[in-house]
Scaffold this active site. Sequence first.
Site, PDB file in Angstrom:
ATOM      1  CE  LYS A   1     -12.375  25.912  -6.986  1.00 11.63           C
ATOM      2  NZ  LYS A   1     -12.161  27.250  -7.532  1.00 11.63           N
TER       3      LYS A   1
ATOM      4  NE  ARG B   1      -7.760  40.842 -25.787  1.00 11.95           N
ATOM      5  CZ  ARG B   1      -6.702  41.551 -26.190  1.00 11.95           C
ATOM      6  NH1 ARG B   1      -6.631  42.843 -25.940  1.00 11.95           N
ATOM      7  NH2 ARG B   1      -5.719  40.964 -26.822  1.00 11.95           N
TER       8      ARG B   1
ATOM      9  N   GLY C   1      -9.713  28.035 -17.516  1.00  8.85           N
ATOM     10  CA  GLY C   1      -9.412  27.572 -18.858  1.00  8.85           C
ATOM     11  C   GLY C   1      -7.939  27.618 -19.228  1.00  8.85           C
TER      12      GLY C   1
ATOM     13  N   GLY D   1      -6.694  25.107 -12.812  1.00  7.89           N
ATOM     14  CA  GLY D   1      -7.552  24.086 -12.207  1.00  7.89           C
ATOM     15  C   GLY D   1      -7.281  22.743 -12.822  1.00  7.89           C
TER      16      GLY D   1
END
Lengths: 230, 303
Positions: free
Chosen positions: B90, B174, B223, B244
């Site tokens: 990252k 979504r 999440g 993660g």
Amino acid sequence: MTVNQIFSDGQDVWEAWEFLKVGILAVQGDFDAHGAMLARMGVEHVFVRTPRDFDGVDAIILPGGESTTQWKFLVEEGLDKSLREHAARGGAIFGTCAGAILLAKEVSNPTQPSLGLSDIAVARNAYGRQLASEVRHEVTALSPAPIEMVFIRAPIIERTGPGVEVLASSAGKAVLVRQGRILIATFHPELTTDTTVHDYFMRMAGQPNGAGDRPAKTPAPSSAVPVERR
Amino acid sequence: MSATQGNDGNYSNDQWRVKVGLAEMLKGGVIMDVTNAEQARIAEEAGACAVMALERVPSDIRKEGGVARMASPKIIREIMNTVSIPVMAKVRIGHFAEAAVLEALQVDFIDESEVLTPADDENHVWKHDFKVPFVCGARNLGEALRRIAEGAAMIRTKGEAGSGNVVEAVRHMRTITGEMRRLTTLRGDELMHVAKELAAPLDLVREIARTGKLPVPNFSAGGIATPADAALVRHLGAESVFVGSGIFKSSDPEKRARAIVKATTHYQDAKAVLEASEELGEAMKGLDIRQIEEKDLLQTRGW
């Protein structure tokens, strides 16, 4: 491909391969890209994730991806056994990149288990990391014009056995090889719009091989409603 | 990388194609956050298709605070030397010098991530300037298309990293897929207005209207903590998942890693997801998003 069977309903002509159903191993990797390629060619295909998915499948494609991940799924699901049986029946198999690793007899850098269905030795990630990934153009035994070859963290074929025919090379290394009913590319024809390699595979898969080859599906009768060419 | 940031962003050149090509290879797999070589080995053993090298997993970053930066090259190199699967790392949003360091280190993919403390409030990295591919987070279609226009070869939902709560990843997936579906129903002469609303380039808006999907792989992150979470986002359109804190903050990382890998591939097979869900031990505790203060949200970083 003169040995290919030809069917005709008097209006249209099909070759045997156009009636084959192709399974694409879809446990991980660029199976979608192979699916899109076959869809463009009008070839029926299914995604294979368990041995049950082998039902009615005439030929199999092992896509690119991570061979370590794919191998775990093959063993866990018993797909390794299904693939060996498919090969023993004389079913055609096409492996690209990670698929080449799964099919090879010997794998190095690092060593890992494989199906060993083709008498080649491959070294994984042998060109280097992603920064060494590139597009090349090479002539093959398949067509007069060079084809585009997309190499992504590609393996190198370091040795080919006596039964292995080299169909294309790049920088002195075999990149497209065939052994009987098995076709192997270390690059990704599925990431291009050029159907040359997949066409070759489908014709190869449609050829009678005498070793328990499945008969091609019966074409629709000519008297019925006009058959749309897939 | 050129210091002039001059590459004008050509989506058809060979460099772009091998970048998106690697993203294609990662489909259907799980990319796991790891903080050392040992965790990377566990992730590879469990069937991860890539690992993300970082100094602290998001839940620890959230807890400990301070400025979160690119991981130390030493740790990344150790991880690269340990596993044969692709290694990602990252960089802070907009920190093109950190990105240049990672490219020099030869990592396989760079995540320009909201999980780290942003280095630039306005500008993201101009990713076309790099040979190494980038993945970027997005909460909606406009954000995804802006990142792709800058050269991102893969999009992931932002979700809410380190929360152990899948609700934001679901919302973002979504939103993106819903906006794409809507685009496919519009007339061509309505697309300029959409481009204006989305603050996204017209050529990409037109492409989505035609194809109904992003021109690069679309993964989910932020999440995901259980096999069923992975299956859920796959059903909603994620082509792969990033996990993660969810793995190495659980009670049995090895088992949970294997389980999430299995559920990601066999997400359509409820029996397989059930098998993957058995005897996993404790998942990470997780946070109610409503209990997180606005200023502590990671997903609002970047635009």
